[in-house]
Each structure stands twice: as C-alpha cells, then as structure tokens.
Design a protein around this motif. Sequence first.
Motif, PDB file in Angstrom:
ATOM      1  N   HIS A  54       0.830  -1.213   0.000  1.00 33.07           N
ATOM      2  CA  HIS A  54       0.000   0.000   0.000  1.00 33.07           C
ATOM      3  C   HIS A  54       0.861   1.259   0.000  1.00 33.07           C
ATOM      4  CE1 HIS A  54      -3.451  -2.549   0.600  1.00 33.07           C
ATOM      5  NE2 HIS A  54      -2.854  -3.100   1.632  1.00 33.07           N
ATOM      6  N   CYS A  55       1.796   1.292  -0.936  1.00 37.33           N
ATOM      7  CA  CYS A  55       2.632   2.478  -1.123  1.00 37.33           C
ATOM      8  C   CYS A  55       2.857   2.642  -2.618  1.00 37.33           C
ATOM      9  CB  CYS A  55       3.965   2.335  -0.371  1.00 37.33           C
ATOM     10  SG  CYS A  55       5.052   1.045  -1.006  1.00 37.33           S
ATOM     11  N   SER A  56       3.534   3.692  -2.997  1.00 32.85           N
ATOM     12  CA  SER A  56       3.811   3.908  -4.413  1.00 32.85           C
ATOM     13  C   SER A  56       5.190   3.339  -4.765  1.00 32.85           C
ATOM     14  CB  SER A  56       3.775   5.401  -4.741  1.00 32.85           C
ATOM     15  OG  SER A  56       4.870   6.047  -4.119  1.00 32.85           O
ATOM     16  N   THR A  57       5.374   3.072  -6.044  1.00 27.44           N
ATOM     17  CA  THR A  57       6.710   2.664  -6.485  1.00 27.44           C
ATOM     18  C   THR A  57       7.701   3.800  -6.255  1.00 27.44           C
ATOM     19  OG1 THR A  57       6.144   3.288  -8.758  1.00 27.44           O
ATOM     20  CG2 THR A  57       5.917   0.954  -8.170  1.00 27.44           C
ATOM     21  N   ASP A  58       7.234   5.035  -6.364  1.00 21.05           N
ATOM     22  CA  ASP A  58       8.105   6.182  -6.077  1.00 21.05           C
ATOM     23  C   ASP A  58       8.611   6.127  -4.640  1.00 21.05           C
ATOM     24  OD1 ASP A  58       7.816   7.182  -8.615  1.00 21.05           O
ATOM     25  OD2 ASP A  58       6.544   8.871  -8.045  1.00 21.05           O
ATOM     26  N   LYS A  65       9.536  13.835  -3.765  1.00 23.26           N
ATOM     27  CA  LYS A  65       8.423  14.675  -4.176  1.00 23.26           C
ATOM     28  C   LYS A  65       8.021  15.494  -2.968  1.00 23.26           C
ATOM     29  CE  LYS A  65       4.680  11.567  -3.057  1.00 23.26           C
ATOM     30  NZ  LYS A  65       3.403  11.074  -3.392  1.00 23.26           N
ATOM     31  N   PRO A  66       7.419  16.627  -3.188  1.00 24.25           N
ATOM     32  CA  PRO A  66       7.011  17.425  -2.040  1.00 24.25           C
ATOM     33  C   PRO A  66       6.013  16.654  -1.185  1.00 24.25           C
ATOM     34  CG  PRO A  66       6.660  18.615  -4.108  1.00 24.25           C
ATOM     35  CD  PRO A  66       7.066  17.224  -4.447  1.00 24.25           C
ATOM     36  N   ASN A  67       6.188  16.713   0.115  1.00 26.45           N
ATOM     37  CA  ASN A  67       5.249  16.059   1.027  1.00 26.45           C
ATOM     38  C   ASN A  67       3.965  16.872   1.108  1.00 26.45           C
ATOM     39  OD1 ASN A  67       6.619  13.791   1.841  1.00 26.45           O
ATOM     40  ND2 ASN A  67       7.585  14.783   3.571  1.00 26.45           N
ATOM     41  N   GLU A  68       2.875  16.196   0.982  1.00 25.54           N
ATOM     42  CA  GLU A  68       1.562  16.782   1.188  1.00 25.54           C
ATOM     43  C   GLU A  68       1.080  16.297   2.551  1.00 25.54           C
ATOM     44  OE1 GLU A  68      -0.404  18.875  -0.616  1.00 25.54           O
ATOM     45  OE2 GLU A  68       1.183  19.131  -2.087  1.00 25.54           O
ATOM     46  N   VAL A  69       0.414  17.149   3.274  1.00 29.24           N
ATOM     47  CA  VAL A  69      -0.084  16.769   4.594  1.00 29.24           C
ATOM     48  C   VAL A  69      -0.978  15.538   4.487  1.00 29.24           C
ATOM     49  CG1 VAL A  69      -1.526  17.495   6.536  1.00 29.24           C
ATOM     50  CG2 VAL A  69       0.136  19.073   5.571  1.00 29.24           C
ATOM     51  N   ASP A  74      -2.148   9.913   5.657  1.00 27.72           N
ATOM     52  CA  ASP A  74      -2.422   8.567   5.143  1.00 27.72           C
ATOM     53  C   ASP A  74      -1.380   7.574   5.650  1.00 27.72           C
ATOM     54  OD1 ASP A  74      -4.623   9.515   3.759  1.00 27.72           O
ATOM     55  OD2 ASP A  74      -3.578   9.614   1.823  1.00 27.72           O
ATOM     56  N   SER A  75      -0.125   7.979   5.651  1.00 22.74           N
ATOM     57  CA  SER A  75       0.946   7.122   6.165  1.00 22.74           C
ATOM     58  C   SER A  75       0.741   6.831   7.651  1.00 22.74           C
ATOM     59  CB  SER A  75       2.302   7.789   5.930  1.00 22.74           C
ATOM     60  OG  SER A  75       3.329   7.011   6.486  1.00 22.74           O
ATOM     61  N   PHE A  76       0.367   7.858   8.410  1.00 25.41           N
ATOM     62  CA  PHE A  76       0.092   7.700   9.833  1.00 25.41           C
ATOM     63  C   PHE A  76      -1.061   6.721  10.035  1.00 25.41           C
ATOM     64  CE2 PHE A  76      -2.345   9.233  13.586  1.00 25.41           C
ATOM     65  CZ  PHE A  76      -1.425   8.889  14.577  1.00 25.41           C
ATOM     66  N   ALA A  77      -2.104   6.842   9.217  1.00 26.70           N
ATOM     67  CA  ALA A  77      -3.265   5.952   9.326  1.00 26.70           C
ATOM     68  C   ALA A  77      -2.855   4.508   9.068  1.00 26.70           C
ATOM     69  CB  ALA A  77      -4.359   6.389   8.353  1.00 26.70           C
ATOM     70  N   ARG A  78      -2.017   4.282   8.056  1.00 20.54           N
ATOM     71  CA  ARG A  78      -1.540   2.920   7.771  1.00 20.54           C
ATOM     72  C   ARG A  78      -0.713   2.383   8.931  1.00 20.54           C
ATOM     73  NH1 ARG A  78      -0.611   5.244   2.597  1.00 20.54           N
ATOM     74  NH2 ARG A  78       1.587   5.452   3.103  1.00 20.54           N
ATOM     75  N   THR A  79       0.098   3.240   9.542  1.00 17.35           N
ATOM     76  CA  THR A  79       0.902   2.823  10.685  1.00 17.35           C
ATOM     77  C   THR A  79       0.009   2.461  11.861  1.00 17.35           C
ATOM     78  OG1 THR A  79       2.751   4.207   9.961  1.00 17.35           O
ATOM     79  CG2 THR A  79       2.743   3.529  12.265  1.00 17.35           C
ATOM     80  N   LEU A  80      -1.026   3.259  12.121  1.00 16.41           N
ATOM     81  CA  LEU A  80      -1.965   2.966  13.207  1.00 16.41           C
ATOM     82  C   LEU A  80      -2.640   1.608  13.022  1.00 16.41           C
ATOM     83  CD1 LEU A  80      -4.001   6.204  14.050  1.00 16.41           C
ATOM     84  CD2 LEU A  80      -2.378   5.000  15.510  1.00 16.41           C
ATOM     85  N   GLU A  81      -3.013   1.306  11.777  1.00 17.88           N
ATOM     86  CA  GLU A  81      -3.696   0.042  11.487  1.00 17.88           C
ATOM     87  C   GLU A  81      -2.843  -1.160  11.871  1.00 17.88           C
ATOM     88  OE1 GLU A  81      -4.620   0.048   7.340  1.00 17.88           O
ATOM     89  OE2 GLU A  81      -6.023   1.715   7.517  1.00 17.88           O
ATOM     90  N   LYS A  82      -1.531  -1.012  11.786  1.00 14.20           N
ATOM     91  CA  LYS A  82      -0.614  -2.140  11.997  1.00 14.20           C
ATOM     92  C   LYS A  82      -0.047  -2.204  13.407  1.00 14.20           C
ATOM     93  CE  LYS A  82      -1.040  -3.466   7.802  1.00 14.20           C
ATOM     94  NZ  LYS A  82      -1.769  -4.660   7.490  1.00 14.20           N
TER      95      LYS A  82
END
Length: 116
Positions: A54-58, A65-69, A74-82
């Motif tokens: 559940h990530c990009s090949t990039d 690439k510039p980080n968007e909030v 979304d990354s934080f949400a994926r971390t919480l799930e695990k």
Amino acid sequence: MLSNRLKRIRTERGLTQSQLARILGISPSAVGMYEQGRREPDGATLARIASVLHCSTDELLGVEKPNEVDDVIDSFARTLEKQPGLMYHGAPLTASDREKLVNAIRIATAISSGKH
C-alpha cells in the motif's frame, strides 16, 4: 536505496519476508536479496510489491516529491492500522477509535489551513 526502504515499509506493515514472498508468489530468498541490495525486482514485481505494501513505487524507489499533509496523514493511518495492542489511557483502541483519530487529524488540518 530500495533495499532499506523495502525493509522499512514491510516491517511497518507488520509483514515478515516470508509473508510478503507468499503474497507475491516469489521465494523468501528473493525478498531477502531485494532487502540486502543483492538483486533488484523487475518492474512488474516492483509494482506488485508497492500494491501489497500500500505504497507507491516512487516511495519504494525513493523518488523525491514534495510532502503533502494528506500523504503524511495517510501514512500515519496505515501505521496505526498495523499497531497491535495500541492503547489510550490504558484502554485499547478499536478500529473505529483509530479511524476517529485519523479523521480528527484531518479536520484539525483543514481548520488550521483555513479550508473548512
């Protein structure tokens, strides 16, 4: 380096090398070699790895690439799930609690940016 990012993201998702290999239909040693930098996956395998994790090949390749909030949330949400056994004031967080937490962060972000 792909090897370091692959290992980091895989462990963040709570998968072992063997589990990732089984899902991808490749050998555990292939995953190990990717993580050691001894082999590089072909494009199709790289795309499947990104999809499973559940990530990009990039992200796997370290393309800047510039980080968007929203991406960070979304990354934080994926971390919480695990995170097994995650607690707040001694009480376990349910899936619903985790979703509410992420939504609260999204709302706070919208308010702070003036986009509410």
